[in-house]
Design an enzyme around this catalytic site. Structure first.
Site, mmCIF file in Angstrom:
data_model
loop_
_atom_site.group_PDB
_atom_site.id
_atom_site.type_symbol
_atom_site.label_atom_id
_atom_site.label_comp_id
_atom_site.label_asym_id
_atom_site.label_seq_id
_atom_site.Cartn_x
_atom_site.Cartn_y
_atom_site.Cartn_z
ATOM 1 C CD GLU A 79 -2.889 -1.115 2.150
ATOM 2 O OE1 GLU A 79 -2.704 -0.753 3.285
ATOM 3 O OE2 GLU A 79 -3.877 -1.968 2.128
ATOM 4 C CG ASP A 139 -7.547 -5.291 5.097
ATOM 5 O OD1 ASP A 139 -7.075 -5.336 6.431
ATOM 6 O OD2 ASP A 139 -7.765 -4.375 4.841
ATOM 7 C CD GLU A 167 -9.686 -1.118 8.300
ATOM 8 O OE1 GLU A 167 -8.584 -1.653 9.058
ATOM 9 O OE2 GLU A 167 -9.382 -0.961 7.202
#
Ligand code: GCW
Length: 711
Positions: A327, A401, A429
């Site tokens: 990323e 993820d 998240e």
């Protein structure tokens, strides 16, 4: 002096509850509606008085605290035990270094306490190690006592918290025989905090670390934090974001390292070791060098010098966490080198100081394989055996993820020579952030008890990370937790349970989610059996409820960039593998990602019985169905419903259950103190609304492909 129950509940910071009291409340049953407001600051360390009958028994059993040691850690043990007992027993308990009498709680090590030494337990304690402990009735100098003994001072601290937990959860303490040692060595949390005070994926306010005030001013909250961490056996923390972007680089500078060291000095007596996330190109970005090529001798020398500088400030520094070539973060591949070559240059710099490199396996370069789920396994298994002994590879629980449900990552059990530590995420998240009540203990139990079959049946993920499948020299369990400056640390009162569960599972990955939930409820809310049972049931079902109204049947990544709201269509992100369509592949033909042997053979990354179980439609659990298989809308589920109707049922069920959860919580008004009850109730309103929005948006979107009615 007398204090009222209201005084007790309103007492301020963690650790200030130790008021001297008489038995003012003895025998008094409080009306639930009288419960004073609490704000959640004290988390599970409230030390509320137990029911009167139990309190009387405790008072008879513990009449004195003796801690003979005098180091800062022993001082903490003494203060913690004294304050907690005074608070729970509603009576001051003499706490001292000398003057042992009958009814003493004696805490120490053979080295720092003649009383403990006199027990002759040294060999037994040695077998439990410096963090292990025994809690047992004993006789010292002719007096009947309860001993909490360890080979090391931190073990004595952990034993103390264990004993206090038993009391805080209303357990009998008369005939204890507890022998404990942690099953995992590095028990950590990762903070994703930026130097400007923001937190990536943090949902509880600004960063706890006040960089402008450090090192001179130490916020008392740093001590409270360390105490909370130690109370659940956590022993390490990475304080900064793994995305070490330009504004975060200074943490590695001569200006910031003393600030980091000041924090570390607060944590030290609690056994919390400091770790830092580092940017792989630091030799260039901070060092001013021309390259960060790990094979360049100048680069290696730069890392050695930096490590020496850090250890001069913090001799017990834990090591570096690295997100490389992921990323946008730099990494060894920028120089044509492997992850192992990159990790090893840091490992060499840390080795003389006994530090570790924790190298993240969260990589998904698209030149490795078209399927993101397959990429990390391919890259890292190639390198197994090539890492230095002080390198650990940190692997997220699943291959994508932190999705609400993923199968376990095949790197668990898949690395024979390299220690693999697990990374789970307590900051929610993808799980409703700090707005939805979702207890993750169940998700982590499912993950930890998954059988990898790496060395035959019983090679669970838990056993793998404990080093019981391959004999790793160092083991670890990490949770991305992200507490912030919100008064209750976690945003949602129930998110505290995820921090708690992560700590308890790091200590012992074999623990059961329902036991952890019950401990937490009793310490956090109430010991009354009926509400305890109600809340436990709610927590135990909460993740499945969340799955039903968001991503049932193995669906994943149906979100947009904020990772909160539904976004089943392409969100226009910069990468294909950040968009929902890539994962669900819905079309008029059907839905799901074919990772079976007939598809892209992701299943081939698992050991044969696991591979076959997922590969075969008859044995693949329906909870993972669309993660592994692509199926027509008319496919028949095990209950006879079509896939489309099954999806509709799951979403409807999720919405109904979210509503029921809200009603259940409302029924607890009066059993829970009003402020926290209301704050949770307000969030449940949001959750119910969101659940319906999820259902409607996702089903409307998929319906254009299924062309079937929503029944
Ligand atoms: O889940 C993703 C998050 C990023 C995070 C990344 C990672 C820190 O959306 O915010 O970056 O994972 O784990 O590195």
């Amino acid at each position: 002096m007398t204090i009222t129950r209201r005084d007790f509940m309103a007492a301020g910071a963690l650790g200030t509850v130790g008021l001297c009291v008489t038995g003012h409340l003895t025998g008094q049953v409080l009306e639930a509606r009288d419960l004073p407001p609490e704000d959640g600051y004290r988390l599970w360390l409230r030390y509320a008085p137990p029911a009167p009958a139990m309190a009387a028994r405790y008072r008879a059993a513990v009449r004195q605290v003796i801690v003979e040691g005098y180091t800062p850690t022993s001082q903490i043990v003494r203060t913690e035990a004294g304050n907690a007992l005074a608070s729970m027993l509603q009576a001051a308990v003499p706490t001292s270094q000398t003057g042992l009498n009958a009814g003493a709680l004696v805490i120490g090590t053979p080295a720092n306490s003649p009383a403990i030494r006199s027990l002759g337990w040294t060999r037994e304690l040695d077998a439990l190690g410096a963090e292990g402990y025994i809690i047992r009735p004993a006789t010292i100098g002719g007096h009947a006592v309860i001993a909490i003994a360890s080979q090391g001072e931190l073990g004595a601290l952990y034993g103390t918290f264990h004993f206090l937990r038993l009391m805080a959860t209303g357990q009998p303490i008369g005939a204890l025989n507890q022998r404990e040692r942690p099953k995992v060595m590095l028990r950590m949390i990762n903070h994703w905090d930026n130097l400007n005070g923001t937190i990536e994926r943090g949902y509880a306010g600004a960063s706890l670390w006040k960089w402008n005030d450090l090192p001179g001013t130490l916020d008392p909250r740093y001590t409270d934090y360390a105490r909370v961490m130690a109370s659940i056996g956590l022993n390490g923390a990475v304080i900064n974001n793994v995305n070490v972007n330009v504004p975060n680089l200074p943490i590695f500078s001569a200006e910031y390292l003393p600030k980091v060291a000041a924090l570390a000095s607060v944590w030290r007596p609690y056994g919390i070791r400091m770790y830092l996330s580092v940017n792989f190109s630091s030799p260039v970005t901070i060092g001013g060098m021309k390259t960060a090529d790990p094979l360049d001798p100048g680069v290696a020398a730069w890392w050695r010098t930096k490590a020496d500088e850090i250890y001069a400030l913090m001799p017990d520094f834990g090591g570096f966490l690295v997100k490389a070539n992921s990323e946008g973060q730099p990494g060894p591949k920028d120089y044509g080198r492997t992850h192992a070559e990159g990790a090893n240059v840091l490992a060499d710099a840390l080795a003389p100081h006994k530090g570790n490199v924790i190298w993240r396996a969260f990589v998904y370069d698209d030149d490795i394989d078209p399927d993101r789920a397959k990429r990390a396994y391919i890259e890292f298994t190639r390198l197994d055996g090539k890492f230095k002994p002080n390198v650990l590879v940190q692997v997220k629980n699943g291959p994508i993820d932190f999705q609400p449900r993923e199968p376990f990552h095949p790197l668990f059990g898949g690395m024979k020579h390299t220690p693999v530590l697990a990374e789970v995420q307590a900051t929610q998240e993808y799980m409703g952030q700090a707005k939805h009540l979702v207890y993750l203990g169940t998700m982590w139990e499912e993950f930890l008890q998954s059988d990898t079959w790496a060395k035959g049946k019983g090679s669970t993920v838990a056993k793998a990370i404990e080093g019981a499948v391959e004999p790793y020299s160092v083991t670890g369990f990490v949770s991305v937790t992200n507490p912030g400056q919100d008064r209750n640390w976690c945003g949602h009162h129930f998110s505290q349970a995820n921090w708690y569960a992560a700590g308890r599972l790091a200590w012992n990955p074999e623990l059961k989610a329902d036991q952890i939930a019950e401990e937490w409820i009793r310490m956090t809310f109430t010991n009354d059996p009926a509400p305890v049972a109600t809340i436990r049931d709610l927590m135990m079902r909460s993740r499945e409820i969340y799955l039903n109204y968001t991503m049932p049947l193995g669906l994943h990544h149906l979100i947009g960039g904020n990772h909160y709201a539904p976004m089943p269509q392409n969100s226009g992100g910069p990468r294909r593998d950040w968009t929902a369509v890539y994962y669900h592949q819905a079309s008029t033909e059907g839905i799901g990602f074919d990772r079976s042997s007939k598809g892209d053979n992701y299943v081939g990354q698992y050991f044969p019985p696991v591979r076959d179980m997922f590969d075969n439609l008859a044995t693949c659990p329906e909870t993972y169905l669309l993660f592994f298989h692509r199926l027509p809308w008319t496919y028949r589920l095990k209950n006879g419903q079509t896939l489309w109707n099954g999806l509709v049922s799951h979403y409807n069920q999720g919405v109904r259950d979210a509503e029921a959860m809200r009603a259940t919580w409302q029924s607890l008004a009066g059993a829970i103190d009003p402020q926290r009850h209301k704050e949770v109730a307000d969030r449940l309103d949001i959750q119910v609304k969101d659940a319906a929005a999820w259902r409607d948006q996702i089903l409307t979107y998929f319906q254009q492909f299924s062309k079937m009615d929503r029944v």
